[in-house]
Design a protein around this motif. Sequence first.
Motif, PDB file in Angstrom:
ATOM      1  N   ALA A   3       0.830  -1.206   0.000  1.00  0.00           N
ATOM      2  CA  ALA A   3       0.000   0.000   0.000  1.00  0.00           C
ATOM      3  C   ALA A   3       0.864   1.254   0.000  1.00  0.00           C
ATOM      4  O   ALA A   3       0.555   2.238  -0.680  1.00  0.00           O
ATOM      5  N   HIS A   4       1.963   1.214   0.735  1.00  0.00           N
ATOM      6  CA  HIS A   4       2.862   2.383   0.797  1.00  0.00           C
ATOM      7  C   HIS A   4       3.460   2.682  -0.577  1.00  0.00           C
ATOM      8  O   HIS A   4       3.517   3.832  -1.004  1.00  0.00           O
ATOM      9  N   LYS A   5       3.882   1.636  -1.273  1.00  0.00           N
ATOM     10  CA  LYS A   5       4.474   1.831  -2.598  1.00  0.00           C
ATOM     11  C   LYS A   5       3.411   2.333  -3.571  1.00  0.00           C
ATOM     12  O   LYS A   5       3.689   3.190  -4.409  1.00  0.00           O
ATOM     13  N   MET A   6       2.177   1.815  -3.457  1.00  0.00           N
ATOM     14  CA  MET A   6       1.099   2.274  -4.332  1.00  0.00           C
ATOM     15  C   MET A   6       0.823   3.758  -4.109  1.00  0.00           C
ATOM     16  O   MET A   6       0.628   4.504  -5.066  1.00  0.00           O
ATOM     17  N   LEU A   7       0.824   4.188  -2.853  1.00  0.00           N
ATOM     18  CA  LEU A   7       0.595   5.605  -2.563  1.00  0.00           C
ATOM     19  C   LEU A   7       1.730   6.458  -3.104  1.00  0.00           C
ATOM     20  O   LEU A   7       1.503   7.539  -3.641  1.00  0.00           O
ATOM     21  N   ALA A   8       2.949   5.971  -2.994  1.00  0.00           N
ATOM     22  CA  ALA A   8       4.095   6.711  -3.520  1.00  0.00           C
ATOM     23  C   ALA A   8       3.996   6.845  -5.030  1.00  0.00           C
ATOM     24  O   ALA A   8       4.252   7.916  -5.587  1.00  0.00           O
ATOM     25  N   GLU A   9       3.619   5.769  -5.708  1.00  0.00           N
ATOM     26  CA  GLU A   9       3.472   5.816  -7.163  1.00  0.00           C
ATOM     27  C   GLU A   9       2.362   6.784  -7.550  1.00  0.00           C
ATOM     28  O   GLU A   9       2.505   7.559  -8.485  1.00  0.00           O
ATOM     29  N   THR A  10       1.241   6.731  -6.842  1.00  0.00           N
ATOM     30  CA  THR A  10       0.125   7.631  -7.135  1.00  0.00           C
ATOM     31  C   THR A  10       0.546   9.082  -6.940  1.00  0.00           C
ATOM     32  O   THR A  10       0.212   9.943  -7.748  1.00  0.00           O
ATOM     33  N   GLY A  11       1.307   9.353  -5.887  1.00  0.00           N
ATOM     34  CA  GLY A  11       1.792  10.711  -5.647  1.00  0.00           C
ATOM     35  C   GLY A  11       2.722  11.174  -6.750  1.00  0.00           C
ATOM     36  O   GLY A  11       2.660  12.322  -7.185  1.00  0.00           O
ATOM     37  N   LYS A  12       3.579  10.273  -7.210  1.00  0.00           N
ATOM     38  CA  LYS A  12       4.505  10.609  -8.291  1.00  0.00           C
ATOM     39  C   LYS A  12       3.731  10.885  -9.579  1.00  0.00           C
ATOM     40  O   LYS A  12       4.024  11.835 -10.297  1.00  0.00           O
ATOM     41  N   GLU A  13       2.738  10.043  -9.856  1.00  0.00           N
ATOM     42  CA  GLU A  13       1.927  10.241 -11.063  1.00  0.00           C
ATOM     43  C   GLU A  13       1.151  11.547 -10.989  1.00  0.00           C
ATOM     44  O   GLU A  13       1.032  12.255 -11.986  1.00  0.00           O
ATOM     45  N   LYS A  14       0.630  11.872  -9.813  1.00  0.00           N
ATOM     46  CA  LYS A  14      -0.104  13.128  -9.655  1.00  0.00           C
ATOM     47  C   LYS A  14       0.818  14.309  -9.921  1.00  0.00           C
ATOM     48  O   LYS A  14       0.439  15.262 -10.614  1.00  0.00           O
ATOM     49  N   ALA A  15       2.033  14.247  -9.383  1.00  0.00           N
ATOM     50  CA  ALA A  15       2.999  15.334  -9.599  1.00  0.00           C
ATOM     51  C   ALA A  15       3.344  15.450 -11.084  1.00  0.00           C
ATOM     52  O   ALA A  15       3.454  16.561 -11.615  1.00  0.00           O
ATOM     53  N   THR A  16       3.494  14.317 -11.745  1.00  0.00           N
ATOM     54  CA  THR A  16       3.791  14.315 -13.180  1.00  0.00           C
ATOM     55  C   THR A  16       2.637  14.926 -13.960  1.00  0.00           C
ATOM     56  O   THR A  16       2.839  15.740 -14.866  1.00  0.00           O
ATOM     57  N   TYR A  17       1.411  14.546 -13.604  1.00  0.00           N
ATOM     58  CA  TYR A  17       0.222  15.073 -14.271  1.00  0.00           C
ATOM     59  C   TYR A  17       0.140  16.584 -14.091  1.00  0.00           C
ATOM     60  O   TYR A  17      -0.116  17.327 -15.043  1.00  0.00           O
ATOM     61  N   GLU A  18       0.372  17.045 -12.874  1.00  0.00           N
ATOM     62  CA  GLU A  18       0.311  18.490 -12.602  1.00  0.00           C
ATOM     63  C   GLU A  18       1.401  19.244 -13.363  1.00  0.00           C
ATOM     64  O   GLU A  18       1.154  20.340 -13.870  1.00  0.00           O
TER      65      GLU A  18
END
Length: 66
Positions: A3-18
């Motif tokens: 779950a921690h890695k999934m949240l980290a990936e989601t955060g990275k993707e969100k930053a990339t999207y922004e």
Amino acid sequence: MTAHKMLAETGKEKATYEEAENLLEQGKYDDGIELLNTIPDYPDSAETIEQAKYESYAYSAVKAVK
């Protein structure tokens, strides 16, 4: 995947999207589209790419007329 890695990936993707959205707002369509292509599964990514392509073509057409 934890779950921690999934949240980290989601955060990275969100930053990339922004970051991609910021590039698109600056009229840097190719750079924004290239960045969005790195996160194809992120929500709205595909739609944003298509919209950016349309805006890029429209901008190019208007610029060519001037």
